[in-house]
Motif scaffolding. Structure first.
Motif, PDB file in Angstrom:
ATOM      1  N   ALA A  89       0.864  -1.180   0.000  1.00  0.00           N
ATOM      2  CA  ALA A  89       0.000   0.000   0.000  1.00  0.00           C
ATOM      3  C   ALA A  89       0.897   1.225   0.000  1.00  0.00           C
ATOM      4  CB  ALA A  89      -0.924   0.011   1.211  1.00  0.00           C
ATOM      5  N   THR A  90       0.487   2.246  -0.738  1.00  0.00           N
ATOM      6  CA  THR A  90       1.182   3.534  -0.720  1.00  0.00           C
ATOM      7  C   THR A  90       0.234   4.557  -0.122  1.00  0.00           C
ATOM      8  OG1 THR A  90       2.421   2.980  -2.719  1.00  0.00           O
ATOM      9  CG2 THR A  90       2.311   5.319  -2.120  1.00  0.00           C
ATOM     10  N   ALA A  91       0.723   5.293   0.873  1.00  0.00           N
ATOM     11  CA  ALA A  91      -0.109   6.323   1.497  1.00  0.00           C
ATOM     12  C   ALA A  91       0.569   7.675   1.357  1.00  0.00           C
ATOM     13  CB  ALA A  91      -0.340   5.999   2.967  1.00  0.00           C
ATOM     14  N   SER A  92      -0.269   8.682   1.325  1.00  0.00           N
ATOM     15  CA  SER A  92       0.202  10.060   1.252  1.00  0.00           C
ATOM     16  C   SER A  92      -0.241  10.769   2.526  1.00  0.00           C
ATOM     17  CB  SER A  92      -0.441  10.727   0.023  1.00  0.00           C
ATOM     18  OG  SER A  92      -0.294  12.121   0.082  1.00  0.00           O
ATOM     19  N   ALA A  93       0.610  11.614   3.079  1.00  0.00           N
ATOM     20  CA  ALA A  93       0.201  12.426   4.236  1.00  0.00           C
ATOM     21  C   ALA A  93       0.712  13.845   4.020  1.00  0.00           C
ATOM     22  CB  ALA A  93       0.739  11.835   5.534  1.00  0.00           C
ATOM     23  N   PRO A  94      -0.119  14.825   4.375  1.00  0.00           N
ATOM     24  CA  PRO A  94       0.187  16.209   4.004  1.00  0.00           C
ATOM     25  C   PRO A  94       1.167  16.916   4.931  1.00  0.00           C
ATOM     26  CG  PRO A  94      -1.901  16.125   5.168  1.00  0.00           C
ATOM     27  CD  PRO A  94      -1.432  14.695   5.037  1.00  0.00           C
ATOM     28  N   ALA A  95       1.765  17.970   4.399  1.00  0.00           N
ATOM     29  CA  ALA A  95       2.479  18.940   5.236  1.00  0.00           C
ATOM     30  C   ALA A  95       1.453  19.589   6.166  1.00  0.00           C
ATOM     31  CB  ALA A  95       3.132  20.002   4.346  1.00  0.00           C
ATOM     32  N   THR A  96       1.936  20.149   7.244  1.00  0.00           N
ATOM     33  CA  THR A  96       1.030  20.742   8.237  1.00  0.00           C
ATOM     34  C   THR A  96       1.636  22.024   8.809  1.00  0.00           C
ATOM     35  OG1 THR A  96       2.003  19.121   9.764  1.00  0.00           O
ATOM     36  CG2 THR A  96      -0.226  18.690   9.017  1.00  0.00           C
ATOM     37  N   VAL A  97       0.737  22.895   9.254  1.00  0.00           N
ATOM     38  CA  VAL A  97       1.141  24.082  10.018  1.00  0.00           C
ATOM     39  C   VAL A  97       0.767  23.799  11.469  1.00  0.00           C
ATOM     40  CG1 VAL A  97       0.590  26.508  10.491  1.00  0.00           C
ATOM     41  CG2 VAL A  97       0.864  25.723   8.124  1.00  0.00           C
ATOM     42  N   SER A  98       1.764  23.771  12.347  1.00  0.00           N
ATOM     43  CA  SER A  98       1.448  23.512  13.757  1.00  0.00           C
ATOM     44  C   SER A  98       1.615  24.791  14.577  1.00  0.00           C
ATOM     45  CB  SER A  98       2.336  22.399  14.309  1.00  0.00           C
ATOM     46  OG  SER A  98       3.688  22.744  14.171  1.00  0.00           O
ATOM     47  N   ASN A  99       1.118  24.716  15.793  1.00  0.00           N
ATOM     48  CA  ASN A  99       1.057  25.841  16.749  1.00  0.00           C
ATOM     49  C   ASN A  99      -0.054  26.838  16.377  1.00  0.00           C
ATOM     50  OD1 ASN A  99       3.247  24.671  18.024  1.00  0.00           O
ATOM     51  ND2 ASN A  99       4.742  26.102  17.199  1.00  0.00           N
ATOM     52  N   VAL A 100      -0.122  27.207  15.083  1.00  0.00           N
ATOM     53  CA  VAL A 100      -1.144  28.160  14.603  1.00  0.00           C
ATOM     54  C   VAL A 100      -1.203  29.399  15.521  1.00  0.00           C
ATOM     55  CG1 VAL A 100      -3.435  28.308  13.535  1.00  0.00           C
ATOM     56  CG2 VAL A 100      -2.406  26.067  13.872  1.00  0.00           C
ATOM     57  N   LYS A 119      10.038  11.806  -0.159  1.00  0.00           N
ATOM     58  CA  LYS A 119       9.874  13.062   0.570  1.00  0.00           C
ATOM     59  C   LYS A 119       9.388  14.167  -0.368  1.00  0.00           C
ATOM     60  CE  LYS A 119      10.786  14.079   4.189  1.00  0.00           C
ATOM     61  NZ  LYS A 119       9.838  14.078   5.348  1.00  0.00           N
ATOM     62  N   GLY A 120       8.278  14.789   0.011  1.00  0.00           N
ATOM     63  CA  GLY A 120       7.801  15.945  -0.738  1.00  0.00           C
ATOM     64  C   GLY A 120       7.783  17.187   0.132  1.00  0.00           C
ATOM     65  N   VAL A 121       7.832  16.979   1.446  1.00  0.00           N
ATOM     66  CA  VAL A 121       7.821  18.107   2.390  1.00  0.00           C
ATOM     67  C   VAL A 121       9.278  18.426   2.742  1.00  0.00           C
ATOM     68  CG1 VAL A 121       6.992  18.935   4.624  1.00  0.00           C
ATOM     69  CG2 VAL A 121       5.628  17.262   3.350  1.00  0.00           C
ATOM     70  N   PRO A 122       9.686  19.677   2.566  1.00  0.00           N
ATOM     71  CA  PRO A 122      11.086  19.992   2.865  1.00  0.00           C
ATOM     72  C   PRO A 122      11.431  19.732   4.330  1.00  0.00           C
ATOM     73  CG  PRO A 122       9.873  21.979   2.169  1.00  0.00           C
ATOM     74  CD  PRO A 122       8.928  20.831   2.075  1.00  0.00           C
ATOM     75  N   GLN A 123      12.657  19.247   4.555  1.00  0.00           N
ATOM     76  CA  GLN A 123      13.100  18.963   5.927  1.00  0.00           C
ATOM     77  C   GLN A 123      13.414  20.266   6.656  1.00  0.00           C
ATOM     78  OE1 GLN A 123      15.612  15.872   3.684  1.00  0.00           O
ATOM     79  NE2 GLN A 123      16.270  15.698   5.812  1.00  0.00           N
ATOM     80  N   GLN A 124      13.276  20.248   7.952  1.00  0.00           N
ATOM     81  CA  GLN A 124      13.616  21.387   8.823  1.00  0.00           C
ATOM     82  C   GLN A 124      12.990  22.690   8.310  1.00  0.00           C
ATOM     83  OE1 GLN A 124      17.957  21.267   9.344  1.00  0.00           O
ATOM     84  NE2 GLN A 124      17.562  19.985  11.128  1.00  0.00           N
ATOM     85  N   SER A 125      11.761  22.565   7.832  1.00  0.00           N
ATOM     86  CA  SER A 125      11.090  23.725   7.241  1.00  0.00           C
ATOM     87  C   SER A 125      10.012  24.304   8.140  1.00  0.00           C
ATOM     88  CB  SER A 125      10.441  23.306   5.913  1.00  0.00           C
ATOM     89  OG  SER A 125       9.447  22.306   6.159  1.00  0.00           O
ATOM     90  N   LEU A 151       7.215  22.681   8.366  1.00  0.00           N
ATOM     91  CA  LEU A 151       5.983  22.262   7.686  1.00  0.00           C
ATOM     92  C   LEU A 151       5.629  20.800   7.969  1.00  0.00           C
ATOM     93  CD1 LEU A 151       6.599  24.163   4.333  1.00  0.00           C
ATOM     94  CD2 LEU A 151       4.930  24.717   6.124  1.00  0.00           C
ATOM     95  N   GLY A 152       6.163  20.278   9.051  1.00  0.00           N
ATOM     96  CA  GLY A 152       5.734  18.958   9.498  1.00  0.00           C
ATOM     97  C   GLY A 152       6.234  17.813   8.641  1.00  0.00           C
ATOM     98  N   GLY A 153       7.464  17.901   8.149  1.00  0.00           N
ATOM     99  CA  GLY A 153       7.997  16.845   7.274  1.00  0.00           C
ATOM    100  C   GLY A 153       8.115  15.508   7.985  1.00  0.00           C
ATOM    101  N   SER A 154       8.589  15.513   9.219  1.00  0.00           N
ATOM    102  CA  SER A 154       8.746  14.226   9.909  1.00  0.00           C
ATOM    103  C   SER A 154       7.372  13.615  10.214  1.00  0.00           C
ATOM    104  CB  SER A 154       9.579  14.376  11.191  1.00  0.00           C
ATOM    105  OG  SER A 154       9.133  15.438  11.960  1.00  0.00           O
ATOM    106  N   PRO A 164      -3.164  16.622  12.608  1.00  0.00           N
ATOM    107  CA  PRO A 164      -3.734  17.102  11.332  1.00  0.00           C
ATOM    108  C   PRO A 164      -3.202  16.347  10.122  1.00  0.00           C
ATOM    109  CG  PRO A 164      -2.224  18.752  12.245  1.00  0.00           C
ATOM    110  CD  PRO A 164      -2.405  17.687  13.300  1.00  0.00           C
ATOM    111  N   ALA A 165      -1.948  15.847  10.185  1.00  0.00           N
ATOM    112  CA  ALA A 165      -1.447  15.051   9.051  1.00  0.00           C
ATOM    113  C   ALA A 165      -2.248  13.757   8.934  1.00  0.00           C
ATOM    114  CB  ALA A 165       0.039  14.734   9.230  1.00  0.00           C
ATOM    115  N   MET A 166      -2.723  13.258  10.067  1.00  0.00           N
ATOM    116  CA  MET A 166      -3.506  12.017  10.073  1.00  0.00           C
ATOM    117  C   MET A 166      -4.958  12.275   9.649  1.00  0.00           C
ATOM    118  SD  MET A 166      -2.895   8.805  11.298  1.00  0.00           S
ATOM    119  CE  MET A 166      -1.790   8.886  12.693  1.00  0.00           C
ATOM    120  N   LEU A 167      -5.543  13.330  10.206  1.00  0.00           N
ATOM    121  CA  LEU A 167      -6.987  13.520  10.068  1.00  0.00           C
ATOM    122  C   LEU A 167      -7.380  14.577   9.035  1.00  0.00           C
ATOM    123  CD1 LEU A 167      -7.757  13.458  13.888  1.00  0.00           C
ATOM    124  CD2 LEU A 167      -8.260  11.651  12.238  1.00  0.00           C
ATOM    125  N   GLY A 168      -6.451  15.473   8.692  1.00  0.00           N
ATOM    126  CA  GLY A 168      -6.784  16.586   7.808  1.00  0.00           C
ATOM    127  C   GLY A 168      -7.530  17.668   8.565  1.00  0.00           C
TER     128      GLY A 168
END
Ligand code: HSE
Length: 330
Positions: free
Chosen positions: A9-20, A91-97, A99-102, A148-152
């Motif tokens: 299975a291949t899954a995709s998970a999005p970048a995220t903005v945390s703390n807001v 990897k599509g989300v830049p590291q140390q950005s 934007l929730g790459g890990s 949010p990466a899990m649930l959107g």
């Protein structure tokens, strides 16, 4: 007997903005248009192995050290899996950005792994195992990117353990602009420089802003959201890590954004806008302010109500002969 296995299975998970701005370690939202993809292949030889990493730099190939696979290793042990998992990370989300790459890698990995289990992982299990990967990256677990990466969408993490998260409704007309400067911030360093003490007055004001922001989301009250999106605690301690931050924030607000702050630990900066403002104008103003500080930057315009981690490809379902029942655990 005939057995049916889901081979990969291949899954995709999005970048995220945390703390807001107002919810340090407890609030985050998903982005659309930037994601990590992880493929998990079920194989006979037990153990978790990374077979390929596409994109990204200097990412550990040891599955116990990689944020995508650390949770899978723990899960394989806990479930005593009699089969193995081979993992490919794109990897599509830049590291140390900021934007929730890990988190994107960790979530995509558990969502893909769950899809090839005989008994899929429950949501609290997926959260728990993804959090192990996030803890590797940040030095301590925090769920404001994972949830949010899990649930959107926009998610409040009231408690990681026991698992207790809540979706916050987002006014449909609201969107986000995220600017990624060509810089990197080490999240451990950004966490280590935070003071362990908060001025009582700042605590009261920040609590009021968090309550106001969430109340504004429930009431669809953009003015209240805008008034509330002010970080009095974390942003002042971290903004010096981002050259030009004050000017970038002023540019976003000047272009009509409701609020603007650091995305996660930075260096990315996010702004929230309503329908009455063209997000392109905000994006260009923020990129120009970074350029004036000699920092190259790129921007993303995104809804706040995007999708969470999900399977994008699976199969093939292989029928094969098996001499015994195929228990997932011994
Ligand atoms: N809430 C976290 C922080 C997000 O600001 O340190 C970064 O991983």
């Amino acid at each position: 007997m005939l057995d049916i296995d889901l081979e990969f299975a291949t899954a995709s998970a999005p970048a995220t903005v945390s703390n807001v701005a107002v919810g340090f370690d407890i609030l985050g939202f998903s982005l659309t248009g930037m994601s990590d993809e992880v493929t998990v292949r079920r194989v006979e030889e037990p153990g978790v192995r990374i077979v390929k990493i596409e994109g990204g730099q200097n990412l550990p190939e040891d599955p116990e050290e990689n944020t995508a696979t650390a949770g899978l290793v723990a899960m394989a042990r806990a479930r005593k899996l009699s089969f193995g998992l081979e993992v490919t990370i794109a990897k599509g989300v830049p590291q140390q950005s900021g934007l929730g790459g890990s988190a994107a890698s960790a979530v995509a990995a558990v969502v893909a792994a769950s899809a090839v289990m005989d008994t899929p992982l429950s949501l609290p299990e997926r959260f728990h195992y993804a959090l192990l990967g996030e803890a590797l990256a940040a030095g301590s677990p925090h769920g404001d990117n994972i949830a949010p990466a899990m649930l959107g969408g926009l998610i409040l993490v009231r408690s990681m353990d026991p698992f207790d998260v809540m979706r916050i409704p987002v006014p449909h007309s609201m969107g986000a602009v995220v600017i990624h400067p060509d810089l990197s911030v080490d999240v451990r360093r950004a966490r280590n420089l935070l003071s362990g003490e908060i001025d009582l007055g700042d605590f009261v004001a920040q609590s009021a802003n968090l309550a106001g922001f969430i109340g504004g989301c429930f009431r669809d009250d953009r003015a209240l959201i805008g008034r509330s999106l002010q970080d009095l605690v974390i942003e002042p301690q971290r903004s010096h890590l981002i050259p030009g931050f004050a000017a970038v924030k002023a540019a976003a607000l000047g272009a009509g954004a409701l609020g603007c702050s650091i995305s996660g630990a930075g260096p990315a900066v996010f702004a929230i806008h309503d329908l009455d403002v063209d997000p392109e104008v905000i994006k260009e103003a923020m990129i120009k302010a970074f350029a004036d500080a000699d920092v190259e930057a790129t921007g993303l315009i995104s809804p706040i109500n995007g999708m969470g981690g999900h399977v994008i490809e699976r199969g093939p379902r292989v029928k094969k002969k098996s001499t015994k029942a195929s228990p997932e655990s011994a």
